[in-house]
Structure formats: structure tokens, C-alpha cells
Design an enzyme around this catalytic site. Structure first.
Site, PDB file in Angstrom:
ATOM      1  N   TYR A 171       0.832  -1.212   0.000  1.00 38.49           N
ATOM      2  CA  TYR A 171       0.000   0.000   0.000  1.00 38.49           C
ATOM      3  C   TYR A 171       0.863   1.256   0.000  1.00 38.49           C
ATOM      4  CZ  TYR A 171      -3.479   3.341   1.838  1.00 38.49           C
ATOM      5  OH  TYR A 171      -4.303   4.421   2.046  1.00 38.49           O
ATOM      6  N   LYS A 175       0.942   4.116  -2.908  1.00 34.81           N
ATOM      7  CA  LYS A 175       0.568   5.502  -2.615  1.00 34.81           C
ATOM      8  C   LYS A 175       1.722   6.457  -2.879  1.00 34.81           C
ATOM      9  CE  LYS A 175      -3.743   5.065  -1.455  1.00 34.81           C
ATOM     10  NZ  LYS A 175      -4.782   5.585  -2.393  1.00 34.81           N
TER      11      LYS A 175
END
Length: 301
Positions: A171, A175
Site C-alpha cells: 500500500y 501511494k
């Protein structure tokens, strides 16, 4: 009094729940017509029988707004292309793209399966790239036809992408990649009238509710600082014509706080003017580190 987004056509991905739903409702409240995209999957990306996009469309229409649902997978070329087509064929054009779709498969790195890495990178990073690509191609064609758009793209990064987050290597990487994509897109697409910015929100959603349940106190009376609706006003402004001149920026948004992130910039430096030995390089590196600001703490460290 005119609303901020009167007449604008806005696409919001991952808009069936949480932040995306809040953004879609906020845009509609400011006069936009909204394409509500959601694949209707669970928190881990597994299929879910429910289609929350239709529920958000119903909410918007019940409040007197205009909206249409799109259930395609925006991490595929066809899904992203059909997203843009839906806006153009339904409402005649596209003005704003808000990319928000995502899910989690958290593991410590040594336990992180390749499939979990690929799935999260695909939905978050590829799911930002493909809608950007197809929207930008549409707006480029408009510009070449003499109709320069007042186009806006708002990406969704995260504090995990800016600082890192223990147990979220996939993640955090996705991002962080979204920030890099935002900067490149802002530079490349300005000539076509397209502004590109990113928001790193902190809010209580399906992806964060467990964390906030463990770390946050109960909301103060009258103001829930972790409500996703607190992030949406900035997203709406960035997606409106009122944000003229703002591009290539990353903002943090949480509760009533907005922060302009300044990102990587040169710190202490030393130039010998010649090649160093490894020992000399190490000595110089330590001297520079002693003069540098310490990095921000990784979430969960």
C-alpha cells in the site's frame, strides 16, 4: 447563489463508500453532475454481491442532483475507457476526475505474498494511471479541436505513501507511486488545460476503521474529526474551476486541518570535485546526516 461546481461533470472512482461516497455527494451538493464508479468489492478486493454505486446515485438524485453509476474495473484499459465514455455520452463532456478506488491486503514484508503485492499495486497505482490516461487523451483531443478544457484531476495518496507504514509495504509503495505519477502528469498535461493534484487524507473508512478504533478517542460533540466528509471540501475545490493555477501539489487533509506537503528537497550537501574512496564517502555521509533534519517517523514504528 451559484454553487462552486455548477455545470461541471465529475467522475469519482471508488465512490460507493467512505471517502469516495463523501466526495461524490459533496460535488453534487455544489452543482456537479457525477459519475459514481464502484466495482462493489469487499475490503480485500474480493467480489461483493452488493453494488453501492447505485445507492450513492439514489442519494444524489433524492437530494435533487444528477448522477449515473459506473460499475467497471478502472484498473483495466476497457474499464477506464468506458468510465470516460460514460461521462461524455451521458452528460456531453468530462471536467474532473477524482481517483479514489482502493483496498488493502496488509502483511509484514516477509509474509507478503506476490499476489497481494500485485493486487494492491494494480488497484491503487494502475487504477490511477489508466483513468488518468484515458481522461487526458480525451482532453488532449478537445484541446486540438480548439476546445481547451478547464480540466482537473485529483489523486488519492496517503500518509503511508509519504512516510511509510509498517505492515503496509504494498500500500505504501502504491501511494508513493501515486505522488510521483501526480507530479509527472501535472508537468506533462498543463499544455492541455489539465491540472493534477493529490490529497493524502486521514479519515475513518473501511480501510482505516480498525486503526482508528484502536488509536482515536471518541468524537467530540458536534465535530467528528475523522469523518470522511471533512476531506471532501478540499477535493471539491481542487476539482473546480476556482483552483486555477494550482497543480503538481500534494495536500494532507484531516478533520479541520489542511497541510501543503513540501516533499523531497535538497538538504545538506558536499562536493569534493573528485571521486571519493568508500571510506571518504561514508565519512562525508555521516557529516551530512548530522546536519540534516531527521526523517518523519514511519507509521506503526
Amino acid at each position: 447563489m451559484s454553487a462552486l461546481c455548477d455545470g461541471r461533470i465529475v467522475v469519482v472512482t471508488g465512490a460507493g463508500r467512505g471517502l469516495g461516497r463523501a466526495h461524490a455527494l459533496a460535488f453534487a451538493a455544489e452543482g456537479a453532475r457525477v459519475v459514481v464508479n464502484d466495482l462493489g468489492v469487499g475490503l480485500d478486493g474480493a467480489p461483493d454481491a452488493r453494488n453501492p454505486a447505485e445507492s450513492v446515485v439514489a442519494e444524489i438524485r433524492a437530494a435533487g442532483g444528477e448522477a449515473v453509476a459506473h460499475g467497471g474495473d478502472i484498473a483495466t484499459a476497457e474499464g477506464a475507457a468506458s468510465l470516460v465514455r460514460t461521462a461524455v455520452e451521458t452528460y456531453g463532456r468530462l471536467d474532473t476526475l477524482v481517483s479514489n478506488a482502493g483496498f488493502l491486503r496488509d502483511r509484514m514484508l516477509v509474509n507478503l505474498d506476490e499476489d497481494d503485492w500485485d493486487a494492491v499495486i494494480r488497484v491503487h497505482l494502475k487504477g490511477h494511471f489508466l483513468p488518468l490516461k484515458h481522461a487526458a487523451a480525451h482532453w488532449r483531443a478537445e484541446t486540438k479541436a480548439g476546445r481547451t478544457p478547464v480540466a482537473r484531476i485529483v489523486h488519492t495518496s496517503s500518509g503511508a505513501g509519504l512516510l511509510g507504514s509498517v505492515g503496509q509495504g504494498n500500500y505504501s509503495a502504491a501511494k508513493a507511486g501515486i505522488v510521483g505519477l501526480t507530479l509527472v502528469a501535472a508537468a506533462e498535461l498543463a499544455r492541455y488545460g489539465i491540472q493534477v493534484n493529490a490529497v493524502a487524507p486521514a479519515a475513518r473508512t473501511r480501510m482505516t476503521e480498525r486503526t482508528f478504533a484502536e488509536t482515536m478517542a471518541a468524537p467530540a460533540a458536534g465535530f467528528d474529526a475523522m469523518a470522511p466528509e471533512n476531506v471532501s471540501p478540499l477535493v471539491v475545490w481542487l476539482g473546480s474551476a476556482a483552483s486555477t493555477g494550482v497543480t503538481g501539489r500534494v495536500f494532507e487533509a484531516e478533520g479541520g486541518r489542511i497541510t501543503v506537503m513540501e516533499g523531497w528537497h535538497p538538504g545538506p550537501t558536499a562536493d569534493k570535485g573528485a571521486r571519493r574512496t568508500p571510506a571518504e564517502a561514508g565519512e562525508t555521509a555521516r557529516e551530512l546526516l548530522a546536519a540534516a533534519e531527521p526523517p518523519g517517523a514511519v507509521y506503526g514504528a
